[in-house]
Scaffold this motif. Sequence first.
Motif, mmCIF file in Angstrom:
data_model
loop_
_atom_site.group_PDB
_atom_site.id
_atom_site.type_symbol
_atom_site.label_atom_id
_atom_site.label_comp_id
_atom_site.label_asym_id
_atom_site.label_seq_id
_atom_site.Cartn_x
_atom_site.Cartn_y
_atom_site.Cartn_z
ATOM 1 N N ALA A 185 1.154 -1.160 -0.054
ATOM 2 C CA ALA A 185 -0.007 -0.195 -0.519
ATOM 3 C C ALA A 185 0.783 1.217 -0.047
ATOM 4 C CB ALA A 185 -0.546 -0.325 1.473
ATOM 5 N N PRO A 186 0.330 2.438 -0.474
ATOM 6 C CA PRO A 186 1.386 3.503 -0.325
ATOM 7 C C PRO A 186 1.535 3.951 0.868
ATOM 8 C CG PRO A 186 -0.564 3.519 -1.924
ATOM 9 C CD PRO A 186 -0.708 2.346 -1.657
ATOM 10 N N ASN A 187 2.327 4.232 1.796
ATOM 11 C CA ASN A 187 2.596 4.760 2.936
ATOM 12 C C ASN A 187 2.409 3.242 4.164
ATOM 13 O OD1 ASN A 187 3.464 6.447 5.268
ATOM 14 N ND2 ASN A 187 1.999 7.039 4.979
ATOM 15 N N GLY A 188 3.059 2.389 3.005
ATOM 16 C CA GLY A 188 2.515 0.989 3.920
ATOM 17 C C GLY A 188 3.777 0.521 4.498
ATOM 18 N N THR A 189 5.010 0.645 4.542
ATOM 19 C CA THR A 189 5.784 0.657 5.070
ATOM 20 C C THR A 189 5.836 1.273 6.361
ATOM 21 O OG1 THR A 189 7.520 0.062 3.346
ATOM 22 C CG2 THR A 189 8.326 0.607 5.690
ATOM 23 N N ALA A 190 5.404 2.330 6.269
ATOM 24 C CA ALA A 190 5.304 3.890 7.568
ATOM 25 C C ALA A 190 4.681 3.559 8.050
ATOM 26 C CB ALA A 190 5.016 5.421 7.252
ATOM 27 N N THR A 191 3.054 2.631 7.842
ATOM 28 C CA THR A 191 1.663 2.501 8.702
ATOM 29 C C THR A 191 2.727 1.533 9.504
ATOM 30 O OG1 THR A 191 0.422 3.478 6.620
ATOM 31 C CG2 THR A 191 -0.210 1.831 8.595
ATOM 32 N N LEU A 192 3.223 0.794 8.740
ATOM 33 C CA LEU A 192 3.148 -0.874 9.392
ATOM 34 C C LEU A 192 4.556 -0.646 10.489
ATOM 35 C CD1 LEU A 192 3.387 -3.546 6.176
ATOM 36 C CD2 LEU A 192 2.379 -3.058 7.844
ATOM 37 N N VAL A 193 4.989 0.303 10.379
ATOM 38 C CA VAL A 193 5.969 0.436 11.549
ATOM 39 C C VAL A 193 5.266 1.073 12.638
ATOM 40 C CG1 VAL A 193 8.126 2.073 12.570
ATOM 41 C CG2 VAL A 193 8.092 0.418 10.408
ATOM 42 N N GLY A 194 4.768 1.815 12.514
ATOM 43 C CA GLY A 194 3.384 2.547 13.204
ATOM 44 C C GLY A 194 2.858 1.388 14.408
ATOM 45 N N MET A 195 2.164 0.488 13.507
ATOM 46 C CA MET A 195 1.349 -1.192 14.181
ATOM 47 C C MET A 195 2.456 -1.588 14.708
ATOM 48 S SD MET A 195 -0.202 -3.903 11.513
ATOM 49 C CE MET A 195 -1.729 -2.887 10.698
ATOM 50 N N PHE A 208 21.099 7.938 8.974
ATOM 51 C CA PHE A 208 20.756 6.436 8.257
ATOM 52 C C PHE A 208 18.845 7.361 7.742
ATOM 53 C CE2 PHE A 208 23.864 2.827 9.164
ATOM 54 C CZ PHE A 208 24.406 3.714 7.997
ATOM 55 N N PHE A 209 18.311 7.034 6.754
ATOM 56 C CA PHE A 209 17.181 6.956 6.437
ATOM 57 C C PHE A 209 17.541 5.539 5.340
ATOM 58 C CE2 PHE A 209 18.215 11.577 7.264
ATOM 59 C CZ PHE A 209 16.943 11.829 7.281
ATOM 60 N N HIS A 210 15.742 5.511 4.739
ATOM 61 C CA HIS A 210 15.062 4.443 4.351
ATOM 62 C C HIS A 210 14.594 4.827 2.600
ATOM 63 C CE1 HIS A 210 12.755 0.873 3.076
ATOM 64 N NE2 HIS A 210 13.958 -0.238 3.864
ATOM 65 N N PRO A 211 14.453 4.394 1.634
ATOM 66 C CA PRO A 211 13.950 4.709 1.046
ATOM 67 C C PRO A 211 12.043 4.961 1.659
ATOM 68 C CG PRO A 211 15.330 3.182 -0.040
ATOM 69 C CD PRO A 211 14.949 2.548 1.670
ATOM 70 N N GLN A 212 11.735 4.428 1.799
ATOM 71 C CA GLN A 212 10.114 4.591 1.703
ATOM 72 C C GLN A 212 9.848 5.853 2.898
ATOM 73 O OE1 GLN A 212 7.530 3.341 0.232
ATOM 74 N NE2 GLN A 212 9.220 2.026 -1.075
ATOM 75 N N LEU A 213 10.346 5.950 4.149
ATOM 76 C CA LEU A 213 10.447 6.727 4.763
ATOM 77 C C LEU A 213 11.771 7.801 4.523
ATOM 78 C CD1 LEU A 213 10.637 4.354 8.247
ATOM 79 C CD2 LEU A 213 8.196 5.578 6.931
ATOM 80 N N LEU A 214 12.162 8.774 3.554
ATOM 81 C CA LEU A 214 13.043 9.490 2.835
ATOM 82 C C LEU A 214 12.856 10.945 4.193
ATOM 83 C CD1 LEU A 214 12.658 9.419 -0.698
ATOM 84 C CD2 LEU A 214 14.427 8.285 1.370
ATOM 85 N N ASP A 215 12.017 11.034 4.640
ATOM 86 C CA ASP A 215 11.836 12.379 5.764
ATOM 87 C C ASP A 215 11.866 12.162 7.062
ATOM 88 O OD1 ASP A 215 11.555 13.788 3.164
ATOM 89 O OD2 ASP A 215 10.147 14.068 3.193
#
Length: 476
Positions: A127-137, A217-224
């Motif tokens: 899903a769009p923004n899925g990685t960030a949402t899963l980290v929050g989950m 360190f940054f991740h491509p799905q959490l660039l900011d």
Amino acid sequence: MNTTSFFSDMLQSITDRGRRLLSLGPPQDDDDAVGSMEKLCETLLSSRGEASGMALAKGILDRWQALEQQGQRDFMVALLTRFGPNTDRLERAIEAYRTDPSPKALLELSEAAEPRRQELIRRLNLAPNGTATLVGMREVLLALKRDNPDLEAVDADFAHLFGSWFNRGFLMLRPISWSTPADILEKIIRYEAVHDIGGWDELRRRLAPEDRRCFAFFHPQLLDDPLIFVEVALTRDMPATISDLLSEDRTIIAAADATTAVFYSISNCQEGLRGISFGNFLIKQVVEDLRRELPRLDTFVTLSPVPGFADWLSHERRADVSDALTPADRAALAVLDEPDWSDRPEAMAGARPAVIAAAAWYFLRARNRNGKPLDPVARFHLGNGARLERINFLGDCSDRAMRQAHGLMVNYLYKLEDIETNHEAFASRGEVVAAPAVRRLVPPEKSPRSSAAIRLPSKDPSEDAARKQGSKEFTS
């Protein structure tokens, strides 16, 4: 056009097309919201279309974010009970392997044993923004499993997948400077967990001068959104107190004149990535970058907190018998119960020898139930191949440091030619590599047992103190 932005827009377009195909609307009030999510999860697992799969994943994650606390708990329990391994397939695979332990049977057994929720989490990540949402989950899950230990199985699946998604090959090291975009600088202020940043002026003092560096360190799905960052001071010698580095009236030196790089704050930023280690890669990469930029640097050290020392020392002082403290130590340490002891030279002088000796025992002898050093920051640096170099009495007199460590700080030395040897000694034999001056503070061990490990309270005090501190310089 920014490549990442283009890719995100493309994913969103595909997802919107899938939503129209599936007639998925926004989350609605539902008497059985978790039940509806379970059905969508089953549909997602059986889906084969890319657009429909992305739309389903977004629909599930949107519904997750709309859940109240009880609903989030119920959904995690559903992941545990409804999305484990296919038991019929697993039993057949076990029997087949017993009959014929061939590579093919072993592969089937391995695949059958994988919980279905692992594949579900992989698909949710589409899903769009899925990685960030899963980290929050997972951040929610870590809090929930304290009262529901069975959820450890669900967390193990999240941690397993995150370990792959956030491996070093995907991470990008970026310098953080005063010219970094403001939204990232705001997060540096918010995420700093070792030495609080009081505002923009203080942040400027840590980033703008020539003898200061910061890397993240940054991740491509959490660039900011940084995953972890380290603040570095360039100095001419190894500091003993944090005020040597952060004082407003300190003398700024030219970067080219520095011989020592001091890692004085390492902050993990994402609670949902707890246990996913980035720090070892971060330090080694920063050392390489600094050596290329400043060839004169020949010493790499930390100035580190000791977040569990005060709790451990309090426990030893209350114990009927303590291998760590002599009766004279106990008498000298009584002054620590007085709120203003660190402001009185006589009290400081009396407490200093006993505090330093107790700290040396804490680092060299005290062990948790896994046989590792009690101190989480020590485990991190020693595991990376550093040496416990020096114990600094009243290295940090902030309220938090006095509460957690009676002001104690330590230096860990990263001597590049010894890192592998030190790491091997710690990893294979549990040896704490320490400077001779530190080792001389502790008498030779008379027996292999660790009395500290035997007398530990129900919870590891170092872990409790570190957890209360929030994201911090440690890796469990």
